[in-house]
Write an enzyme that holds these catalytic residues in place. Structure first.
Site, short mmCIF file in Angstrom:
data_model
loop_
_atom_site.label_atom_id
_atom_site.label_comp_id
_atom_site.label_asym_id
_atom_site.label_seq_id
_atom_site.Cartn_x
_atom_site.Cartn_y
_atom_site.Cartn_z
N GLU A 78 60.59 35.84 68.92
CA GLU A 78 60.34 35.79 67.42
C GLU A 78 61.21 37.15 66.73
O GLU A 78 61.32 38.12 67.37
CB GLU A 78 58.75 36.26 67.09
CG GLU A 78 58.28 36.37 65.33
CD GLU A 78 56.99 36.59 65.39
OE1 GLU A 78 56.20 35.62 65.49
OE2 GLU A 78 56.53 37.46 64.69
N ASP B 210 48.33 39.00 69.95
CA ASP B 210 49.89 38.99 70.48
C ASP B 210 50.11 37.90 71.30
O ASP B 210 51.38 37.38 71.43
CB ASP B 210 49.98 40.48 70.87
CG ASP B 210 50.00 41.44 69.81
OD1 ASP B 210 50.85 41.25 68.91
OD2 ASP B 210 49.04 42.18 69.69
N ASP C 51 56.69 37.65 71.39
CA ASP C 51 56.42 38.25 70.33
C ASP C 51 56.61 39.62 70.52
O ASP C 51 55.84 40.43 70.95
CB ASP C 51 54.88 37.85 70.04
CG ASP C 51 54.77 38.90 68.55
OD1 ASP C 51 55.56 39.01 67.57
OD2 ASP C 51 53.53 38.98 68.48
#
Length: 184
Positions: free
Chosen positions: A73, A147, A11
């Site tokens: 992502e 996260d 991410d």
């Protein structure tokens, strides 16, 4: 006996980049590691030093855990063009680290909506809901940082999409049913 596939999910973020690693073996899935890569707070956004931190740490994660697959992502287009550019730089740094370690990424990317849909069942899910489902799906004893949970969610999404829902039959701790590839 099925072979184990190790998946790294990332991410990207300009301040914090989350990562998560899972193993998929047949019908089972296992937590391996997760964490957050924090860029220097005293550096202006976005400098070569911040990019170097992301590249170096993702490279270390790849060298230590040796994933066979990776997914990232996708960066969303923000109202603020500067924020979008910074996220794009973090994404580019993560991809550069993966490619430099010869990890076959094939540039597998998932939007935040796809990740939330795969893990929570709702594309508009809150971060807390993603964290909760990651804990449930991987049988974790504690809750990872947001996260890091997002990195794990990206890895789980990749596993669901590429290793079939059959590999995740035990993901159903609450009795939800899978319909059209989604938990209901």
């Amino acid at each position: 006996m099925s072979a184990t596939v190790r998946i790294l999910g990332i991410d990207p973020g300009s301040r914090v980049t989350g990562f998560g690693i899972i193993d998929v073996r047949g019908r089972d899935h296992f937590y391996v590691a997760s964490g957050c890569i924090k860029t220097p707070a005293d550096e202006p956004l976005f400098t070569a030093d911040r990019i170097a931190v992301i590249v170096r740490h993702i490279g270390e994660v790849v060298a230590v855990y040796k994933p066979q697959q990776a997914a990232v992502e996708q960066v969303f287009v923000n109202v603020n063009p500067a924020s979008t550019l910074m996220l794009g730089q973090a994404r580019g740094a993560a991809l550069a680290a993966l490619v430099s370690h010869k990890l076959p990424v094939s540039f597998t990317e998932y939007t935040a909506l796809q990740v939330k849909q795969a893990v929570v069942g709702k594309g508009k899910a809150a971060k807390e809901q993603v964290q909760h489902m990651v804990v449930q799906m991987l049988g974790l004893s504690g809750t990872p940082q947001a996260d890091a949970a997002d990195g794990l969610a990206v890895a789980l999404t990749h596993a669901l999409r590429n290793h079939g829902l059959a590999a995740f039959t035990k993901l159903n701790p609450s009795g939800m049913q899978v319909k059209r590839g989604r938990f209901q």
